[in-house]
Write an enzyme that holds these catalytic residues in place. Structure first.
Site, PDB file in Angstrom:
ATOM      1  CD  GLU A  97     -12.869  -8.690   1.249  1.00 43.62           C
ATOM      2  OE1 GLU A  97     -13.368  -9.816   1.475  1.00 43.62           O
ATOM      3  OE2 GLU A  97     -13.480  -7.628   1.456  1.00 43.62           O
TER       4      GLU A  97
ATOM      5  CG  HIS B 168     -13.357 -13.840  -0.183  1.00 37.45           C
ATOM      6  ND1 HIS B 168     -14.696 -13.856  -0.517  1.00 37.45           N
ATOM      7  CD2 HIS B 168     -13.249 -12.962   0.845  1.00 37.45           C
ATOM      8  CE1 HIS B 168     -15.356 -13.008   0.256  1.00 37.45           C
ATOM      9  NE2 HIS B 168     -14.512 -12.455   1.109  1.00 37.45           N
TER      10      HIS B 168
HETATM   11 CO    CO Z   1     -15.059 -10.643   2.089  1.00 39.91          CO
END
Ligand code: CO
Length: 139
Positions: free
Chosen positions: A130, A81
């Site tokens: 995120e 991510h």
């Molecule tokens: Co992270």
């Protein structure tokens, strides 16, 4: 929403210990933080500093870890991510929801001790994203 700095790149690994050796010996990383468990997210975490950002090494913690599925598809590990900072986590959540993007769960305390949430890669050009409230954010 005001998009802030890229805080870190999340990299899943079957072994933080082996990844630390890689970042130290092959990548030349000089600042590697102490690994710690983040049971709420089902991961063990280790931050590797670069001059302008961090790599977040994540290893599965416990049977229910969300990283098991990723490693089943990517046994050697891999990029998992990207994490961006925002000044206000609740404003950011409302922003993404208004755009029709699927926010995964409620904001919760992340690896840097500030609230985070994830947005489904399906709505983010294929990138699990995120969103993290900046540590410097005024409260
Ligand atoms: Co992270």
């Amino acid at each position: 929403m005001k998009l802030g700095r890229l805080n870190h790149v999340g990299v899943a690994t079957p072994s933080i210990e082996r990844s630390i050796a890689f970042y130290r010996d092959v990548m030349g990383a000089e600042v590697i933080r102490e690994p710690f468990d983040l049971p709420a997210q089902g991961v063990k975490v280790c931050f590797v500093d670069t001059s302008n950002s961090q790599i977040e090494l994540i290893e599965p913690l416990g049977e229910a870890s969300p990283i098991h599925g990723f490693l089943a598809k990517n046994p050697a590990g891999g990029q998992h991510h990207l994490c961006y900072e925002v000044p206000d986590i609740n404003e950011a959540k409302a922003w993404f929801e208004a755009k029709g993007a699927k926010v995964l769960g409620e904001p919760r305390i992340g690896a840097h001790g500030t609230p985070i949430f994830f947005v489904h890669p399906r709505d983010m050009g294929g990138v699990l994203t995120e969103i993290m409230e900046s540590p410097e954010a005024p409260h």
